[in-house]
Design a protein around this motif. Structure first.
Motif, PDB file in Angstrom:
ATOM      1  N   ASN A 294      54.578  55.345  36.348  1.00  0.00           N
ATOM      2  CA  ASN A 294      54.915  56.271  35.502  1.00  0.00           C
ATOM      3  C   ASN A 294      54.209  56.496  34.298  1.00  0.00           C
ATOM      4  OD1 ASN A 294      56.466  55.055  33.667  1.00  0.00           O
ATOM      5  ND2 ASN A 294      58.063  54.802  35.029  1.00  0.00           N
ATOM      6  N   GLY A 295      54.479  57.648  33.659  1.00  0.00           N
ATOM      7  CA  GLY A 295      53.535  58.190  32.575  1.00  0.00           C
ATOM      8  C   GLY A 295      53.893  57.210  31.270  1.00  0.00           C
ATOM      9  N   ILE A 296      55.151  56.551  31.013  1.00  0.00           N
ATOM     10  CA  ILE A 296      55.480  56.001  29.996  1.00  0.00           C
ATOM     11  C   ILE A 296      54.793  54.435  30.338  1.00  0.00           C
ATOM     12  CG2 ILE A 296      57.349  54.498  28.931  1.00  0.00           C
ATOM     13  CD1 ILE A 296      59.305  56.878  29.240  1.00  0.00           C
ATOM     14  N   VAL A 297      54.928  54.023  31.362  1.00  0.00           N
ATOM     15  CA  VAL A 297      54.288  52.553  31.648  1.00  0.00           C
ATOM     16  C   VAL A 297      52.919  52.821  31.333  1.00  0.00           C
ATOM     17  CG1 VAL A 297      53.922  50.825  33.273  1.00  0.00           C
ATOM     18  CG2 VAL A 297      56.234  51.749  33.001  1.00  0.00           C
ATOM     19  N   LEU A 298      52.300  53.766  32.018  1.00  0.00           N
ATOM     20  CA  LEU A 298      50.758  54.088  32.055  1.00  0.00           C
ATOM     21  C   LEU A 298      50.306  54.226  30.404  1.00  0.00           C
ATOM     22  CD1 LEU A 298      48.417  53.947  33.797  1.00  0.00           C
ATOM     23  CD2 LEU A 298      48.457  56.656  33.952  1.00  0.00           C
ATOM     24  N   GLU A 299      51.151  54.764  29.838  1.00  0.00           N
ATOM     25  CA  GLU A 299      50.837  55.017  28.196  1.00  0.00           C
ATOM     26  C   GLU A 299      50.521  53.572  27.795  1.00  0.00           C
ATOM     27  OE1 GLU A 299      53.559  56.912  25.936  1.00  0.00           O
ATOM     28  OE2 GLU A 299      52.029  57.480  24.392  1.00  0.00           O
ATOM     29  N   LYS A 300      51.404  52.758  28.095  1.00  0.00           N
ATOM     30  CA  LYS A 300      51.429  51.206  27.732  1.00  0.00           C
ATOM     31  C   LYS A 300      50.338  50.650  27.998  1.00  0.00           C
ATOM     32  CE  LYS A 300      54.894  50.991  24.487  1.00  0.00           C
ATOM     33  NZ  LYS A 300      54.512  50.454  23.180  1.00  0.00           N
ATOM     34  N   VAL A 301      49.894  51.037  29.153  1.00  0.00           N
ATOM     35  CA  VAL A 301      48.681  50.103  29.981  1.00  0.00           C
ATOM     36  C   VAL A 301      47.582  50.600  29.121  1.00  0.00           C
ATOM     37  CG1 VAL A 301      47.374  50.163  31.849  1.00  0.00           C
ATOM     38  CG2 VAL A 301      49.753  49.983  32.059  1.00  0.00           C
ATOM     39  N   CYS A 302      47.306  51.868  28.711  1.00  0.00           N
ATOM     40  CA  CYS A 302      46.323  52.281  28.086  1.00  0.00           C
ATOM     41  C   CYS A 302      46.164  51.701  26.678  1.00  0.00           C
ATOM     42  CB  CYS A 302      46.353  53.936  27.978  1.00  0.00           C
ATOM     43  SG  CYS A 302      46.128  54.832  29.493  1.00  0.00           S
ATOM     44  N   GLU A 303      47.406  51.820  26.036  1.00  0.00           N
ATOM     45  CA  GLU A 303      47.550  50.973  24.695  1.00  0.00           C
ATOM     46  C   GLU A 303      46.994  49.755  24.676  1.00  0.00           C
ATOM     47  OE1 GLU A 303      51.232  50.334  22.524  1.00  0.00           O
ATOM     48  OE2 GLU A 303      51.614  52.689  22.937  1.00  0.00           O
ATOM     49  N   TYR A 304      47.265  48.953  25.746  1.00  0.00           N
ATOM     50  CA  TYR A 304      46.778  47.597  26.179  1.00  0.00           C
ATOM     51  C   TYR A 304      45.293  47.413  26.011  1.00  0.00           C
ATOM     52  CZ  TYR A 304      45.450  43.152  28.002  1.00  0.00           C
ATOM     53  OH  TYR A 304      44.719  41.976  28.398  1.00  0.00           O
ATOM     54  N   PHE A 305      44.637  48.728  26.982  1.00  0.00           N
ATOM     55  CA  PHE A 305      43.178  48.487  26.993  1.00  0.00           C
ATOM     56  C   PHE A 305      42.651  48.853  25.453  1.00  0.00           C
ATOM     57  CE2 PHE A 305      43.668  50.656  31.476  1.00  0.00           C
ATOM     58  CZ  PHE A 305      43.638  49.518  32.046  1.00  0.00           C
ATOM     59  N   TYR A 306      43.197  49.628  24.766  1.00  0.00           N
ATOM     60  CA  TYR A 306      42.743  49.688  23.492  1.00  0.00           C
ATOM     61  C   TYR A 306      42.905  48.459  22.487  1.00  0.00           C
ATOM     62  CZ  TYR A 306      41.414  54.768  24.233  1.00  0.00           C
ATOM     63  OH  TYR A 306      41.023  55.689  24.399  1.00  0.00           O
ATOM     64  N   TYR A 307      43.863  47.943  22.764  1.00  0.00           N
ATOM     65  CA  TYR A 307      44.354  46.641  21.957  1.00  0.00           C
ATOM     66  C   TYR A 307      43.033  45.566  22.414  1.00  0.00           C
ATOM     67  CZ  TYR A 307      46.984  42.068  22.216  1.00  0.00           C
ATOM     68  OH  TYR A 307      47.386  40.643  22.240  1.00  0.00           O
ATOM     69  N   ASN A 308      42.861  45.580  23.477  1.00  0.00           N
ATOM     70  CA  ASN A 308      41.728  44.441  24.172  1.00  0.00           C
ATOM     71  C   ASN A 308      40.299  44.927  23.592  1.00  0.00           C
ATOM     72  OD1 ASN A 308      40.196  42.807  25.852  1.00  0.00           O
ATOM     73  ND2 ASN A 308      42.117  43.023  27.587  1.00  0.00           N
ATOM     74  N   GLU A 309      40.296  46.114  23.599  1.00  0.00           N
ATOM     75  CA  GLU A 309      38.769  46.460  23.181  1.00  0.00           C
ATOM     76  C   GLU A 309      38.896  46.293  21.630  1.00  0.00           C
ATOM     77  OE1 GLU A 309      36.710  48.166  25.144  1.00  0.00           O
ATOM     78  OE2 GLU A 309      35.088  48.202  23.627  1.00  0.00           O
ATOM     79  N   LYS A 310      39.697  46.387  20.974  1.00  0.00           N
ATOM     80  CA  LYS A 310      39.956  46.125  19.600  1.00  0.00           C
ATOM     81  C   LYS A 310      39.771  44.669  19.376  1.00  0.00           C
ATOM     82  CE  LYS A 310      42.808  46.979  15.544  1.00  0.00           C
ATOM     83  NZ  LYS A 310      44.110  46.960  15.510  1.00  0.00           N
ATOM     84  N   HIS A 311      40.241  43.701  20.037  1.00  0.00           N
ATOM     85  CA  HIS A 311      40.234  42.349  19.515  1.00  0.00           C
ATOM     86  C   HIS A 311      39.242  41.435  20.408  1.00  0.00           C
ATOM     87  CE1 HIS A 311      43.448  43.059  17.064  1.00  0.00           C
ATOM     88  NE2 HIS A 311      44.222  43.359  17.843  1.00  0.00           N
TER      89      HIS A 311
END
Ligand SMILES: [Zn+2]
Lengths: 526, 104
Positions: free
Chosen positions: B59-76
């Motif tokens: 669902n949308g709320i979870v997928l948003e967190k997943v995308c947040e993780y993608f950026y977190y991963n990219e950043k670090h």
């Protein structure tokens, strides 16, 4: 306020937190020490003072729940009996989930659900209040303590009464030993403390620090209670002749150990952390006999290698011998060379250090020889689907010249925890995982078997000695992403040639693919 | 990046089961083994031409967190000391299952 029964370690400075269990008496100030740790210590000793043997009721756990994350929790008894209060969280989680599913209007609709979950909780609390008397028996019918353990428990009590520091539990035919049975050993010197009205100073402390000797030899133990590794005053531990498959890495918490005997078990490899205890050579650590893994066949004497002979032989015998035998021979030569390399580097360092202090050189050496192939694991800890052409895993973890062959991809160098790991840690810290693993709940949430087994591991860590430390970066992890065995020479400096009795296998587990780095040839400990 | 074929672009779209769309850098999203396979031009999935991945389980709320993780991963991705990412407790289980599904 309960008193600490484990005095601090005065000699050691770089202990793991568990070993520095100094609790300020009366006030919580002055010690830079994790609040989480402190709470757990208090809770442990509180439960002790009320009922030493059968102290694993759930009240303590529940009282702590509100105050700290679940991750640090030391659960008493099997994890599946614990944490009854958190069904509330679960229901609330479900309510939220429902609410979200019905969120078309943009308004959270879960009020009915939350109301019913509240009333459910309060009725549960009421039941628990009513059942406080009989709870120990009611809650743990499956944990009727076997007779042998009752006997062990009595011996421990006798030692406590007499203030004896040597606790002999050998030859009891013990098949299991529970946390609650060994926990009273924390009290060993407690009576000596009761006269203090202030926090004892270091001088006052040191004579009261017990040196606990725990003899568990010649029993049938296949596992050890987590609480054993919190008994930081153990100086001598014998686990000889039991049925242990592995020695837990938590052994490294017993920093005061001077003698450890694990001979005569079913141990194939040692925890990487044991190297920390072995280095320095001040401890007497007996690991043989055990069915320890070997890097390659070391039983045959090896013709002393020279640089030329290993190179020539690979040409000469190109067709005469099997590939495997040839590989082994090259490997054997390589191991001998690496031993010499390690010795050379060590000698150089000793030479440099000699000018500063006059420690006599130790005769016993610890020198890295070789590693097995690294096993790369997926986010949920299962082996990666393997590319075609890669050989299957060998249960014997044989040493190889190229441990990083078959690495997943070139980009797999990240140290960042997976989303799976992060979510699992959050779940472990905020929920009681056992709740999710009940068949009905697991089915309701459609939890897959891979996820369930990861949750099992997380729950087991909470109930046992906590999450593991990465053997490379030291950070905590639940799901290991790579594993391999390293072979280290452990023998006398005068030994010219490797043999089966001078090589020890250590299992390394790491938090990320980026941490999957085997030791460099020439690495040594001293 | 791998060879760029017709139909691939720098950004892709992730769609949740309740219709939320997230535009995200292809390279970040490909941390997910699942998304990488979906977008693989040789994999034969329609996603590789449309650059849109629909998730009927997330669902949308979870997928948003997943995308947040993608950026977190990219950043670090190049740093060794990474602060843990925290999640709302009520999302942990769904995130865990989404992570398992996405191989992330
Ligand atoms: Zn690591």
């Amino acid at each position: 306020m309960a008193l600490p029964s484990s005095p601090p370690l005065l000699e050691e400075e770089n202990d793991l937190p568990i070993a520095t269990t100094f609790l300020p008496l009366g006030s919580g100030s002055g010690i830079s020490f994790g609040a989480l740790q402190r709470k757990r210590q208090y809770a442990d000793y509180d439960s002790l003072s009320s009922d030493p043997v059968f102290s694993d009721t759930t009240e303590d756990d529940e009282a702590q729940d509100a105050e700290r994350p679940r991750r640090k929790k030391v659960v008493r008894g099997p994890w599946w009996h614990v944490g009854k209060g958190t069904a509330h969280d679960l229901r609330r989680g479900m309510a939220k989930k429902e609410g979200f599913r019905n969120a078309d209007s943009g308004v959270w609709m879960g009020s009915d659900v939350s109301e019913s979950s509240d009333s459910m909780l309060s009725s549960r609390q009421r039941m628990q209040e009513l059942a406080v008397e009989g709870q120990v028996e009611d809650a743990v019918p499956a944990r009727a303590i076997p007779e042998a353990e009752t006997y062990a428990s009595r011996i421990i009590q006798t030692c406590l009464d007499r203030g004896e520091e040597a606790v002999d539990l050998s030859d009891l035919a013990l098949r299991s030993l529970s946390d609650s049975t060994v926990r009273p050993l924390h009290q060993l010197i407690k009576s000596s403390f009761t006269t203090f009205t202030h926090a004892p100073s270091e001088d006052e402390f040191s004579p009261l620090t017990p040196s606990l000797t725990l003899i568990l030899s010649r029993n049938r133990l296949a596992s050890l209670p987590a609480e054993l590794f919190n008994l930081s005053n153990i100086t001598c531990l014998s686990l000889r002749n039991n049925e242990l498959d592995e020695l837990p890495s938590a052994i490294v918490r017993l920093t005061r150990l001077t003698e450890l005997n694990v001979s005569g078990n079913n141990i194939q490899y040692l925890p990487w952390e044991l190297l920390d205890l072995m280095q320095g050579g001040e401890r007497q650590i007996l690991v043989r006999p055990n069915p320890l893994l070997q890097p390659t066949d070391l039983d045959e004497p090896y013709p002393l290698p020279s640089f030329s002979s290993t190179q020539v032989s690979s040409i000469d015998e190109s067709q005469a011998s099997s590939t495997r035998a040839k590989l082994d021979e090259g490997l054997r030569g390589e191991l001998e060379l690496r031993l010499k390399l390690g010795r050379t580097l060590k000698a150089q360092q000793m030479q440099a250090a000699m000018n500063e202090d006059d420690r006599p050189a130790r005769n016993e050496e610890l020198i890295y020889l070789a590693s097995s192939h690294i096993r790369w694991l997926g986010v949920d800890g299962s082996p990666l689907r393997r590319a075609r052409g890669t050989p299957p895993h060998d249960d014997d973890w044989p040493a190889t010249m190229n441990p990083t062959a078959h690495a997943p991809t070139a980009s797999a160098t990240t140290h960042i925890p997976s989303l799976f790991e992060l979510a699992l840690r959050s779940l472990q810290a905020t929920h009681n995982l056992a709740d999710f693993l009940e068949p009905a709940t697991a089915a309701e949430f459609e939890i897959s078997s891979a996820v369930a087994s990861a949750m099992h591991r997380a729950a087991r860590n909470s109930a046992g000695t906590g999450n593991e430390n990465c053997s490379c970066c030291g950070k905590y992890f639940i799901i290991s992403r790579a594993e391999w065995v390293e072979y280290w020479f452990n023998g006398s400096a005068s030994q010219q040639e490797l043999d089966a009795n001078s090589v020890l296998p250590f299992l390394r587990r790491v938090c990320s693919w980026g941490c999957a780095k085997v030791s460099e040839p020439g690495t040594f400990r001293c | 990046m791998r060879d760029v074929k017709a139909g691939s672009s720098e950004y892709i779209t992730l769609v949740s089961n309740d219709g939320f769309e997230f535009k995200i850098q292809r390279s970040s999203a490909c941390i997910s083994g699942m998304i990488k396979r979906m977008l693989d031009p040789n994999g034969g999935f329609s996603e590789s031409t449309t650059n849109v991945c629909k998730f009927s389980e997330i669902n949308g709320i979870v997928l948003e967190k997943v995308c947040e993780y993608f950026y977190y991963n990219e950043k670090h991705k190049d740093s060794r000391d990474v602060p843990d990412m925290d999640f709302p407790p009520e999302l942990c289980l769904e995130l865990l299952m989404a992570a398992d599904f996405l191989d992330t």
